[in-house]
Design an enzyme around this catalytic site. Structure first.
Site, PDB file in Angstrom:
ATOM      1  N   SER A 263    -103.682  41.845 157.521  1.00 20.87           N
ATOM      2  CA  SER A 263    -104.162  42.193 156.185  1.00 20.87           C
ATOM      3  C   SER A 263    -104.754  40.996 155.445  1.00 20.87           C
ATOM      4  O   SER A 263    -105.617  40.322 155.982  1.00 20.87           O
ATOM      5  CB  SER A 263    -103.007  42.831 155.420  1.00 20.87           C
ATOM      6  OG  SER A 263    -103.523  43.596 154.389  1.00 20.87           O
ATOM      7  N   HIS A 404    -100.781  50.899 157.808  1.00 22.74           N
ATOM      8  CA  HIS A 404    -101.134  49.496 157.601  1.00 22.74           C
ATOM      9  C   HIS A 404     -99.909  48.620 157.870  1.00 22.74           C
ATOM     10  O   HIS A 404     -98.998  48.544 157.038  1.00 22.74           O
ATOM     11  CB  HIS A 404    -101.578  49.367 156.135  1.00 22.74           C
ATOM     12  CG  HIS A 404    -102.092  48.032 155.766  1.00 22.74           C
ATOM     13  ND1 HIS A 404    -103.249  47.514 156.275  1.00 22.74           N
ATOM     14  CD2 HIS A 404    -101.601  47.081 154.922  1.00 22.74           C
ATOM     15  CE1 HIS A 404    -103.463  46.319 155.753  1.00 22.74           C
ATOM     16  NE2 HIS A 404    -102.464  46.024 154.933  1.00 22.74           N
TER      17      HIS A 404
HETATM   18  C1  GTR Z   1    -104.118  45.338 149.589  1.00 24.76           C
HETATM   19  C2  GTR Z   1    -105.487  44.752 149.520  1.00 24.76           C
HETATM   20  C3  GTR Z   1    -106.019  44.583 150.917  1.00 24.76           C
HETATM   21  C4  GTR Z   1    -105.019  43.934 151.837  1.00 24.76           C
HETATM   22  C5  GTR Z   1    -103.600  44.327 151.566  1.00 24.76           C
HETATM   23  C6  GTR Z   1    -102.510  43.445 152.165  1.00 24.76           C
HETATM   24  O1  GTR Z   1    -103.598  45.646 148.351  1.00 24.76           O
HETATM   25  O2  GTR Z   1    -106.294  45.608 148.787  1.00 24.76           O
HETATM   26  O3  GTR Z   1    -107.242  43.876 150.867  1.00 24.76           O
HETATM   27  O4  GTR Z   1    -105.158  42.570 151.828  1.00 24.76           O
HETATM   28  O5  GTR Z   1    -103.314  44.392 150.218  1.00 24.76           O
HETATM   29  O6  GTR Z   1    -102.649  42.228 152.260  1.00 24.76           O
HETATM   30  O7  GTR Z   1    -101.474  44.008 152.524  1.00 24.76           O
END
Ligand code: GTR
Length: 423
Positions: A263, A404
């Protein structure tokens, strides 16, 4: 007079605050493929004057200009002067993971004039006399969250609150020990002959908008302009600082360091890999917008959204491209191409539409052109592979079931990819 000034300042602060709230509430991500706007990706094998790039030499000339462009317009330019790094302490534990691993905890001090920061690096290594390849990547909430081992130090730095991990008041504590161990399959990695090196990203730069006064930014003074570096560039610099240490570590094969990240930390890993060619492999796990995904697609998270929610991640120049993606002088396939010819892995997850899996895949496909210029095959496929069907060449890609996260399935593929390129 003073009163008037206070009123005016308060007015602007309130306006800014409400704008941010309104924007956050208004933003509806596009998840409809048919609504992705038409776009032309900037050409990879072309100098900025339009001349074609025909050889590796040409590419290397262009590469420096492209890197500078990414720095000035997106991640930010790092100040020139160097900082001092000192190894303060190494604590070794010969029988970690029930006797399987050598564990080292290294305290690195980065210093400039009267400012300093401490990075606490956790290493788990196979017990062997040989130097081993390693994976290097940040963790989100502190080294102690990666394992139940009570000897792992707890960071004193600011951490993001997370009720699920028992983190309140931005302070890490033993309640979160081992809570994210599922993301760190140390045993399996070590049994496959690799070492794992991790540190808490907030040791390098705490992840909130503090006007760049704390973390590694503080070592470089307060002078800033619209091209100055944000937090992603700071985290990338932290990875390079650890690489400086690893280059001299007796247990590590410094020619086989794979930098990885999930991420936002995947964005940092990609930028670190683009800047620092000592990283022999780069792994982006769901890095999404500002990472591997094509910005021009505006699918899921967009530039306007990321710059509003995380104003400290990028140079302020990057905000010029909010809702104006076609004006960008580059796109993220060119970031991936900066990593060529080194092996690169891009991974996505089905339910992680926010990170735009297809945009990540298309970026890897496009970057392959530069790998081909180097006589390599890039990503072997042009069609998005089915779920759980990784495709691996010099570039690899997979999409897995689920959300995610970074899971054992992802690690299995990264280990296979490392076997393919490091053995
Ligand atoms: C989210 C963000 C993403 C990603 C994510 C993370 O809120 O919008 O770009 O980086 O966090 O790091 O888990």
């Amino acid at each position: 007079m003073v009163f008037m000034k206070i009123i005016i300042v308060l007015f602007f602060m309130a306006a800014f605050f409400f704008h941010q709230i309104a924007y956050a509430q208004e933003f509806v991500p596009n998840y409809n493929e048919t609504l992705v706007p038409e776009y032309n990706l900037p050409k990879l094998l072309q100098f900025s004057n339009g001349e074609p790039i025909l050889s590796i030499d040409d590419w290397n000339k262009h590469r420096s200009a492209l890197k500078l462009n990414f720095a000035q317009q997106m991640y930010g330019v790092v100040p020139k002067h160097s900082i001092e790094m000192q190894v303060i302490e190494i604590v070794e534990h010969q029988n970690a993971l029930n006797g399987l691993a050598l564990q080292k905890q290294i305290c690195l001090q980065l210093k400039q004039n009267d400012h300093s920061i401490m990075l606490n690096v956790l290493m788990l290594l196979p017990k062997t006399n040989k130097k081993v390849p390693v994976f290097l990547g940040y963790n989100f909430y502190g080294n102690h969250t990666t394992s139940n081992d009570s000897s792992i130090f707890i960071t004193n730095n600011w951490v993001m609150n997370n009720p699920d991990l028992g983190i309140n008041s931005n302070k890490a504590g033993s309640v979160s020990r081992g809570k994210l161990a599922y993301r760190w399959p140390f045993d399996e990695v070590i049994q496959r002959g690799y070492g794992m090196v991790t540190l808490y990203y907030g040791d390098v730069d705490p992840d909130f908008d503090d006007g760049f006064k704390n973390g590694i930014h503080a070592l470089f003074g307060n002078e800033r302009d619209s091209a100055s570096w944000g937090s992603i560039a700071a985290w990338a610099m932290g990875l390079s600082a650890v690489m400086d240490y690893l280059a001299d570590d007796a247990n590590v094969d410094a020619n086989k360091v794979a930098v990885f990240g999930h991420s936002r930390l995947g964005k940092a890993a990609l930028w670190a890999g683009a800047l620092d060619q000592r990283f022999a492999m780069v792994i982006s796990n769901s890095s999404g917008c500002g990472g591997a995904a094509i910005s021009r697609r505006q699918y899921g998270e967009t530039l306007a959204r990321i710059n509003t929610r995380f104003p400290h991640w990028f140079a302020s120049n990057f905000k010029k491209y909010n809702n104006n993606e076609n004006a960008l002088p580059f796109d993220q396939h060119q970031l991936l191409a900066l990593i060529a010819p080194r092996p690169l892995y891009v991974a996505s997850a089905v339910d992680d539409r926010w990170a735009d899996p297809k945009g990540e895949f298309l970026s890897a496909v496009a970057a392959s052109e530069v790998y081909r210029l180097h006589g390599l095959n890039g990503l072997p496929v042009n069609e998005m592979p089915k779920v759980h069907c990784p495709s691996m060449g010099a570039i690899a890609y997979h999409i897995r079931e689920g959300k995610h996260d970074i899971l054992w399935y992802d690690w299995q593929q990264y280990l296979n990819f490392a076997d393919m390129h490091f053995r």
